[in-house]
Write an enzyme that holds these catalytic residues in place. Structure first.
Site, mmCIF file in Angstrom:
data_model
loop_
_atom_site.group_PDB
_atom_site.id
_atom_site.type_symbol
_atom_site.label_atom_id
_atom_site.label_comp_id
_atom_site.label_asym_id
_atom_site.label_seq_id
_atom_site.Cartn_x
_atom_site.Cartn_y
_atom_site.Cartn_z
ATOM 1 N N HIS A 1 0.828 -1.208 0.000
ATOM 2 C CA HIS A 1 0.000 0.000 0.000
ATOM 3 C C HIS A 1 0.867 1.264 0.000
ATOM 4 O O HIS A 1 2.011 1.258 0.464
ATOM 5 C CB HIS A 1 -0.907 0.035 1.226
ATOM 6 C CG HIS A 1 -2.133 -0.819 1.083
ATOM 7 N ND1 HIS A 1 -3.130 -0.548 0.186
ATOM 8 C CD2 HIS A 1 -2.512 -1.949 1.740
ATOM 9 C CE1 HIS A 1 -4.091 -1.458 0.286
ATOM 10 N NE2 HIS A 1 -3.730 -2.324 1.227
ATOM 11 N N CYS B 1 0.079 2.017 -5.267
ATOM 12 C CA CYS B 1 -0.915 2.952 -5.806
ATOM 13 C C CYS B 1 -0.315 4.339 -5.972
ATOM 14 O O CYS B 1 0.674 4.683 -5.320
ATOM 15 C CB CYS B 1 -2.123 3.056 -4.879
ATOM 16 S SG CYS B 1 -2.966 1.494 -4.576
#
Length: 369
Positions: free
Chosen positions: A243, A340
């Site tokens: 993440h 991301c």
């Protein structure tokens, strides 16, 4: 001939004693008719105005008293005298309400104003509820970030790092396995906060929001693609996911490498397993979408196919090594770190492709001959 009251000797018009004055010839003259407007019949008051000391017959006001203006209506009296106070305000139609609350403090009985009051109360309650919900979400998010930091810090204790990043992390594998047996490797990027154990599950969903302790966590854990052979660096392309947390942890430093200056400042990426340590370096970084299946090509029929695949990705690069095209021609394996980026909402993905330092050096040397 009109008569008037004689002023007692020794007093002034207000009844106070005053010294007697000698009579004058004019005072002994015959009396004449006078009115209140006659200046000779008025006294100068202390305030500087004139007031009469004679009250005309039939005048209810004493001399010197103010007279009510014609048409004056008291603000506290009812001209008709039919009602008094608050009841009059409620009953009589001439009192027009201009505010939801009248002057008496009682609520208006106008149906439209009642609806307005109800709506205003509802909006007020909803507003307070939204503020409370936002505050609750903020506090909960901060708590989640704090929990993620606690987990990361506890796991970081299982690896010992060199001061300059020139040697591979020394990992306590037995300790890590006691916490979670899914651990397969360790990834570190010297000079950044990337320093995490790597896990592998039966899918790519489990460790998105599951901690090494098996509980829910905001950032989950760094994990190896479930279709890669354990413990990684076995297939032609090994993919590791993490993440990008807004507090700067997990793989945010990887996303930051989209800036060429930041990219150039990173020279080493370590991937360590129980069996081996792999020293790599960044080759290029590119952007794509979450539904791009081309990212997950793990094996190829030949090294030429691998080179063609990597060359195609290099054309999408937003930052890269100057001799990346030459290095690709000497590669047999690639390590890709995926995370991301938020410029494209939550659909954007950024992938950092790394090459083994030994293969990069050999390719550079071959190209220079």
């Amino acid at each position: 001939m009109a008569s008037h009251f004689k002023q007692p000797e020794g007093t002034d018009p207000r009844g106070f004693a005053r010294p007697s004055r000698p009579s004058s010839r004019s005072a002994q003259a015959a009396p004449h008719h006078a009115t209140d407007d006659d200046p000779s019949r008025r006294l100068r008051t202390r305030r500087g105005g004139d007031e009469s000391y004679h009250a005309p017959a039939g005048n209810p006001h004493a001399a010197g008293m103010p007279r009510a203006s014609e048409g004056f209506v008291s603000v506290v009296s009812d001209p008709g005298g039919s009602s008094r106070g608050h009841d009059r305000r409620r009953r009589e139609p001439r009192f027009v309400e201009t505010d939801p609350y009248d002057l008496s403090g009682r609520r208006s009985r106008d149906p439209k104003k009642r609806v307005a009051r109800v709506l205003s109360v509802i909006l007020f309650v909803v507003g307070i509820g939204l503020i409370a919900a936002a505050a609750g979400m903020f506090i909960y998010n901060q708590w989640q970030y704090g929990e993620q930091e606690r987990i990361n810090e506890e796991l970081a204790e299982y690896a010992t790092l060199s001061d300059d990043g020139s040697t591979a992390p020394q990992v306590d594998w037995e300790g890590l396995k006691a916490v979670n047996g899914d651990v397969v490797g360790w990834v570190q990027i010297p000079g950044t906060g990337v320093n995490y154990p790597v896990y592998q599950a039966q899918d790519n969903e489990k460790y998105l929001h599951t901690s090494a302790e098996g509980t829910y966590s905001l950032g989950g854990q760094i994990f190896l693609d479930y279709e890669n052979a354990k413990p990684g660096m076995v297939d032609a392309q090994t993919i590791i996911y993490g993440h990008h947390l807004r507090n700067g942890s997990m793989f945010k430093p990887v996303s930051d490498m989209q800036d060429q200056q930041v990219f150039d400042s990173i020279s080493t990426v370590w991937y360590v397993t129980e069996e081996a340590s792999y020293e790599l370096e960044p080759l290029f970084i590119y952007q794509t979408t979450a539904d791009d299946t081309n990212v997950r090509q793990l094996n190829f029929g030949s090294t030429d196919e691998l080179h063609a695949y990597l060359s195609g990705l290099l054309g999408q690069a937003v930052a890269s090594r100057g001799d990346a095209a030459q290095v690709i021609n000497g590669m047999t394996k690639a390590l890709s770190l995926c995370t991301c980026y938020y410029e494209d909402s939550d659909k954007g993905r950024v992938i950092l492709v790394c090459a083994l330092k030994s293969e990069a050096a050999a390719a550079t040397a071959a190209a220079s001959e």
